[in-house]
Motif scaffolding. Structure first.
Motif, PDB file in Angstrom:
ATOM      1  N   CYS A   3       0.822  -1.212   0.000  1.00  0.00           N
ATOM      2  CA  CYS A   3       0.000   0.000   0.000  1.00  0.00           C
ATOM      3  C   CYS A   3       0.858   1.264   0.000  1.00  0.00           C
ATOM      4  O   CYS A   3       0.351   2.355  -0.220  1.00  0.00           O
ATOM      5  CB  CYS A   3      -0.938   0.004   1.197  1.00  0.00           C
ATOM      6  SG  CYS A   3      -0.072   0.144   2.769  1.00  0.00           S
ATOM      7  N   LYS A  58       1.990   2.927   2.315  1.00  0.00           N
ATOM      8  CA  LYS A  58       1.728   3.855   3.403  1.00  0.00           C
ATOM      9  C   LYS A  58       3.018   4.116   4.193  1.00  0.00           C
ATOM     10  O   LYS A  58       3.227   5.190   4.730  1.00  0.00           O
ATOM     11  CB  LYS A  58       0.659   3.298   4.344  1.00  0.00           C
ATOM     12  CG  LYS A  58      -0.740   3.347   3.779  1.00  0.00           C
ATOM     13  CD  LYS A  58      -1.288   4.742   3.840  1.00  0.00           C
ATOM     14  CE  LYS A  58      -2.678   4.826   3.243  1.00  0.00           C
ATOM     15  NZ  LYS A  58      -2.717   4.582   1.801  1.00  0.00           N
ATOM     16  N   TYR A  92       4.911   6.790   2.606  1.00  0.00           N
ATOM     17  CA  TYR A  92       4.272   8.077   2.889  1.00  0.00           C
ATOM     18  C   TYR A  92       4.619   8.558   4.293  1.00  0.00           C
ATOM     19  O   TYR A  92       5.051   9.690   4.502  1.00  0.00           O
ATOM     20  CB  TYR A  92       2.763   7.922   2.712  1.00  0.00           C
ATOM     21  CG  TYR A  92       1.909   8.981   3.372  1.00  0.00           C
ATOM     22  CD1 TYR A  92       1.863  10.271   2.860  1.00  0.00           C
ATOM     23  CD2 TYR A  92       1.133   8.682   4.497  1.00  0.00           C
ATOM     24  CE1 TYR A  92       1.073  11.244   3.456  1.00  0.00           C
ATOM     25  CE2 TYR A  92       0.346   9.643   5.098  1.00  0.00           C
ATOM     26  CZ  TYR A  92       0.321  10.919   4.581  1.00  0.00           C
ATOM     27  OH  TYR A  92      -0.456  11.878   5.180  1.00  0.00           O
ATOM     28  N   LEU A 125      -0.639  12.280   0.340  1.00  0.00           N
ATOM     29  CA  LEU A 125      -0.949  10.845   0.325  1.00  0.00           C
ATOM     30  C   LEU A 125      -1.167  10.323  -1.097  1.00  0.00           C
ATOM     31  O   LEU A 125      -0.706   9.244  -1.457  1.00  0.00           O
ATOM     32  CB  LEU A 125      -2.195  10.615   1.180  1.00  0.00           C
ATOM     33  CG  LEU A 125      -2.630   9.179   1.386  1.00  0.00           C
ATOM     34  CD1 LEU A 125      -1.585   8.408   2.142  1.00  0.00           C
ATOM     35  CD2 LEU A 125      -3.953   9.127   2.115  1.00  0.00           C
ATOM     36  N   GLU A 126      -1.867  11.129  -1.894  1.00  0.00           N
ATOM     37  CA  GLU A 126      -2.198  10.709  -3.268  1.00  0.00           C
ATOM     38  C   GLU A 126      -0.930  10.379  -4.057  1.00  0.00           C
ATOM     39  O   GLU A 126      -0.939   9.534  -4.937  1.00  0.00           O
ATOM     40  CB  GLU A 126      -2.961  11.806  -4.027  1.00  0.00           C
ATOM     41  CG  GLU A 126      -4.399  12.005  -3.566  1.00  0.00           C
ATOM     42  CD  GLU A 126      -4.506  12.718  -2.227  1.00  0.00           C
ATOM     43  OE1 GLU A 126      -3.530  13.362  -1.800  1.00  0.00           O
ATOM     44  OE2 GLU A 126      -5.577  12.612  -1.593  1.00  0.00           O
ATOM     45  N   GLU A 161      -0.070   6.761  -4.073  1.00  0.00           N
ATOM     46  CA  GLU A 161      -1.088   5.766  -4.428  1.00  0.00           C
ATOM     47  C   GLU A 161      -0.845   5.150  -5.800  1.00  0.00           C
ATOM     48  O   GLU A 161      -1.520   4.208  -6.183  1.00  0.00           O
ATOM     49  CB  GLU A 161      -2.481   6.409  -4.380  1.00  0.00           C
ATOM     50  CG  GLU A 161      -2.976   6.521  -2.948  1.00  0.00           C
ATOM     51  CD  GLU A 161      -4.230   7.345  -2.792  1.00  0.00           C
ATOM     52  OE1 GLU A 161      -4.689   7.935  -3.790  1.00  0.00           O
ATOM     53  OE2 GLU A 161      -4.738   7.419  -1.660  1.00  0.00           O
ATOM     54  N   ARG A 165       0.365   2.860  -8.287  1.00  0.00           N
ATOM     55  CA  ARG A 165       0.906   1.500  -8.209  1.00  0.00           C
ATOM     56  C   ARG A 165       1.736   1.133  -9.437  1.00  0.00           C
ATOM     57  O   ARG A 165       2.320   0.057  -9.485  1.00  0.00           O
ATOM     58  CB  ARG A 165      -0.229   0.499  -7.982  1.00  0.00           C
ATOM     59  CG  ARG A 165      -0.889   0.715  -6.612  1.00  0.00           C
ATOM     60  CD  ARG A 165      -2.077  -0.173  -6.408  1.00  0.00           C
ATOM     61  NE  ARG A 165      -1.712  -1.556  -6.148  1.00  0.00           N
ATOM     62  CZ  ARG A 165      -1.370  -2.041  -4.959  1.00  0.00           C
ATOM     63  NH1 ARG A 165      -1.322  -1.242  -3.919  1.00  0.00           N
ATOM     64  NH2 ARG A 165      -1.079  -3.301  -4.804  1.00  0.00           N
ATOM     65  N   ASP A 221       4.215   2.386  12.644  1.00  0.00           N
ATOM     66  CA  ASP A 221       2.954   2.878  13.183  1.00  0.00           C
ATOM     67  C   ASP A 221       1.836   2.863  12.158  1.00  0.00           C
ATOM     68  O   ASP A 221       0.702   2.579  12.481  1.00  0.00           O
ATOM     69  CB  ASP A 221       3.133   4.311  13.704  1.00  0.00           C
ATOM     70  CG  ASP A 221       3.142   4.335  15.222  1.00  0.00           C
ATOM     71  OD1 ASP A 221       2.963   3.260  15.823  1.00  0.00           O
ATOM     72  OD2 ASP A 221       3.322   5.429  15.795  1.00  0.00           O
ATOM     73  N   ILE A 222       2.177   3.196  10.916  1.00  0.00           N
ATOM     74  CA  ILE A 222       1.093   3.381   9.938  1.00  0.00           C
ATOM     75  C   ILE A 222       0.679   2.088   9.255  1.00  0.00           C
ATOM     76  O   ILE A 222      -0.460   1.962   8.820  1.00  0.00           O
ATOM     77  CB  ILE A 222       1.484   4.437   8.874  1.00  0.00           C
ATOM     78  CG1 ILE A 222       0.214   5.023   8.244  1.00  0.00           C
ATOM     79  CG2 ILE A 222       2.394   3.848   7.802  1.00  0.00           C
ATOM     80  CD1 ILE A 222       0.438   6.242   7.404  1.00  0.00           C
ATOM     81  N   CYS A 223       1.549   1.121   9.196  1.00  0.00           N
ATOM     82  CA  CYS A 223       1.300  -0.077   8.363  1.00  0.00           C
ATOM     83  C   CYS A 223      -0.079  -0.698   8.665  1.00  0.00           C
ATOM     84  O   CYS A 223      -0.318  -1.174   9.770  1.00  0.00           O
ATOM     85  CB  CYS A 223       2.394  -1.110   8.596  1.00  0.00           C
ATOM     86  SG  CYS A 223       2.112  -2.640   7.708  1.00  0.00           S
ATOM     87  N   PRO A 224      -1.003  -0.682   7.696  1.00  0.00           N
ATOM     88  CA  PRO A 224      -2.368  -1.163   7.974  1.00  0.00           C
ATOM     89  C   PRO A 224      -2.439  -2.615   8.439  1.00  0.00           C
ATOM     90  O   PRO A 224      -3.061  -2.883   9.460  1.00  0.00           O
ATOM     91  CB  PRO A 224      -3.115  -0.935   6.664  1.00  0.00           C
ATOM     92  CG  PRO A 224      -2.323   0.085   5.928  1.00  0.00           C
ATOM     93  CD  PRO A 224      -0.895  -0.114   6.337  1.00  0.00           C
TER      94      PRO A 224
END
Ligand code: SF4
Ligand code: SF4
Ligand code: SF4
Lengths: 295, 393
Positions: free
Chosen positions: A51, A53, A56, A69-70, A73, A75, A191-194
């Motif tokens: 992802c 993230k 980012y 953020l965009e 995105e 890929r 921290d951010i990793c979904p």
């Protein structure tokens, strides 16, 4: 700008003088046993979804780029494997899996934070240092811009700010040193990793966790923790489902790079034929002293 | 990895592809909607020839494991929608179609496919065990964010071929709210992640007098005419989109079956069947009622209240104050209604042409036996530009 070049030059002059006076400037590399209890990150590549993230969060937290953020995105970046750059301490690459085309493997790469870092060993002025918490830190004020570290790093990590004409710096993942040591937080990428495929903890706990995962799901993981022994061990560890060579990671033996290079370096410097006289002398002083200290 | 693969396969099966396992094996990769259309091939697993979300109907032969011990008898206890908003920061809360997933549970691995570590027969929510951030003392148990994502992604990674965050998450706008508020119940009539509406589709059709090509302005039907996806896509086979072979064609028994809901397809074929690609809907051209200044900005359904556009339209009077029409003809600028009278008509009383009421269509028969509006006009249409209309009394 002017000021900082001056500072650096001043530092180098002083360093030279001090070095010649026989004082050690390069920090003695910490013995691996000292930092084995440091922190690390276990990257479970089987859970990573690509992802970006982490890219980012890293760029934002380390003020590397203003990209929103965009900007992360897209890929299509996965079409070509990428390396770290001056404004990206970490990048995620995709490795297609012919056996499971619907499920490619994503690999986040950044500085491995070696326990016996070749970069620090190559650095003549001690700008790169392994810290007791597991991070290998970089001090731009000491750095003289020789870029030996870039050549030395077996993982090809350090990048260089070629487009900063006056005060270019080496750039590499800082392990979010300030954030972790002062803020008491986990690194920004962790921290951010979904799917939380990055786990931040004591390296020894991570190794236990990794072994448990392999044992519980042998169908999901290869029985190998990349970074446990490679080149003397790294703070960042990887669990994979496929051989690392398929995933853009290189295979290494257990012997740390400095153990090959340091005797050689010492040899050259001892006989007084350094490429650059000043730094050569500095190194001779440093390394000789270093030796004496050890004894 | 196999426990995930297994889950995925289950969901794939749930996504109505179960027949395909058979189909693929013996037909060398025939598409599953073809299978569904030929009928009968779904029967090994389903009690219907074309399983849809409404009629999944697994039969007793279904090879997918069932976990009856875990099945919830009381449907009411299964929440239909769960909003996950405790951890949102970049994104707005996720509206999770729990009910839809729970339905799949019957032919999956029971509720425990997701509620994995509950006491048998008991379902506990994720939050019961997973704390907001990973407990440093228990690295084996990921925090809530990791738990959610891993659970969802275990299937969705393969099933939807899409791990883009916006598949489930709507981004926060500048004001912290969702940039757009999609209707999550639209797409399948149940909660479903957003889909991108195609701009237009051009269909080749049987040879017609006027041509053999129909241009369907898909986006206009959604955005302008307010059609919901489910108005046409009913009992859609999930595998049409969710199939590893890629999207399948929307095959209809009768090619007009969706159109007839609104359009009269019995005679005027030439309205849609042309020999060229047709441009998007143009109110002026299609209805002869030119939209100008104000009306251009009015949403279709403000006038066309019934949703069917030819009928059920509001009369002008519904919006315009009565005295607007009762003004003496000299004061009323008829050009604003889109027509400037010819010399012969400009002194007529309003009622002479509008015997059925002002704002209603004019009737020419009081004076002309052979004339009829809108074929014949008592003057000239006002050209496009509003300024011209204003200066043209
Ligand atoms: S990975 Fe390279 S840059 Fe990072 S610590 Fe090891 S040698 Fe140094
Ligand atoms: S640890 Fe910090 S600096 Fe290193 S990759 Fe992660 S966010 Fe970037
Ligand atoms: S944030 Fe996590 S899942 Fe996303 S690319 Fe980075 S490591 Fe992979």
């Amino acid at each position: 700008m002017e000021n900082s070049t001056f500072d650096r030059r001043q530092f180098l002059c002083r360093a030279g003088a001090v070095g010649l006076a026989g004082l050690s400037l390069a920090q003695p590399a910490l013995a691996a046993t000292d930092i084995a209890e440091g922190y690390g990150v276990l990257v479970d590549t089987t859970e990573c979804i690509g992802c970006r993230k982490c890219e980012y969060a890293c760029a934002k937290s380390n003020e590397l780029s203003d990209l929103p953020l965009e900007g992360f995105e897209d890929r299509s970046v996965f079409n070509e494997p990428r390396r770290m750059t001056a404004d990206a301490y970490t990048v995620v690459n995709r490795y297609d899996d012919t056996a499971h085309p619907e499920r490619p493997t994503f690999i986040k790469v950044q500085c491995m934070h070696c326990l016996k870092p070749a970069c620090a060993s190559a650095c003549l002025v001690g700008a790169l240092r392994p810290q007791s918490n597991g991070a290998v830190t970089y001090d731009p004020w000491k750095c003289m811009g020789c870029r030996y570290c870039m050549v030395a790093c077996p993982f090809q990590v350090p990048a260089y700010e070629y487009d900063h004409a006056l005060t270019p710096k080496v750039s590499k993942c800082s392990f979010c040193f300030e954030r972790v040591s002062k803020g008491g937080k986990a690194p920004a990428c962790v921290d951010i990793c979904p799917p939380m495929c990055l786990t931040f903890a004591k390296r020894s706990e991570l190794l236990t966790l990794a072994r448990e995962k392999v044992k519980a799901h042998p169908e999901q993981y290869l029985d190998h923790v990349y970074g446990e022994h490679e080149l003397g061990g790294t703070s960042w560890l990887y669990l994979t489902s496929r051989p690392v060579t398929e995933l853009g990671l290189m295979e290494f033996g257990e012997k740390p790079i400095p153990e090959y290079t340091e005797p050689l370096q010492h040899g050259i410097f001892k006989h007084g034929v350094p490429p650059m006289l000043l730094f050569g002398l500095l190194a001779v002083a440093t390394k000789t002293f270093h030796h004496k200290e050890d004894e | 990895m196999f426990h995930k693969v297994r889950l995925t396969i289950i969901l794939l099966a749930l996504a109505l592809c179960a027949p395909a396992f058979q189909g693929r094996a013996d037909s060398g990769g025939a598409s599953m909607s073809q299978k569904a259309d030929t009928g009968g091939d779904c029967s090994p697993c389903h009690r219907t020839s074309s399983p849809s979300m409404d009629d999944l109907l697994p039969n007793s032969q279904c090879r997918r494991p069932r976990a009856h011990e875990n099945l919830r008898e009381d449907d009411a206890a299964v929440p239909d929608v769960v909003t996950m908003g405790q951890l949102t920061d970049i994104y707005v809360p996720v509206v999770f179609p729990h009910g839809l997933h729970a339905k799949m549970e019957a032919i999956g691995n029971g509720c425990s496919a997701c509620h994995h570590h509950g006491e048998e027969g008991k379902i506990v929510s994720c939050r019961t065990c997973h704390t907001e951030s990973t407990d440093p003392g228990n690295l084996r148990q990921p925090g809530l964010k990791g738990a959610y994502h891993r659970q969802c992604l275990a299937c969705h990674r393969e099933w939807s071929h899409d791990t883009a965050c916006i598949f489930c998450h709507a981004k926060r706008g500048a004001l912290g709210e969702a940039a757009s508020k999609p209707d999550p119940t639209d797409i399948t009539g149940k909660l479903h992640p957003n889909v991108t509406v195609p701009e237009k589709k051009v269909y080749p059709t049987e040879e017609q007098e006027a041509g053999s090509m129909v241009t369907f302005h898909h986006k206009d039907h959604v955005d302008l005419f307010g059609k919901r996806c489910v108005d046409c896509h009913q009992k859609e086979n999930c595998s049409r989109c969710h199939d590893s072979a890629g999207p399948q064609k929307h095959v209809r028994q009768d090619s007009h079956e969706d159109c007839v809901k609104c359009h009269d397809t019995s005679d005027n074929c030439a309205k849609c069947h042309k020999d060229h690609e047709e441009g998007p809907f143009d109110h002026d051209k299609s209805t002869l009622f030119m939209l100008k200044e104000f009306h251009k900005q009015v949403a279709c359904k403000q006038c066309h209240t019934e949703g069917k556009f030819a009928i059920g339209k509001k009369s002008c009077k519904d919006c315009h104050a009565p005295d607007w029409f009762s003004k003496a003809p000299k004061e009323f600028d008829h050009a604003k209604a889109g027509l400037v009278f010819s010399e012969a008509h400009k002194d007529n009383e309003c009622e002479a042409c509008h015997p059925n009421g002002l704002g209603e269509a004019p009737d020419c028969t009081a004076c002309h036996d052979d004339k009829a509006y809108p074929k014949d006009l008592p003057g000239q249409r006002v050209p496009e530009a509003p300024e011209a209309a204003d200066g043209n009394k």
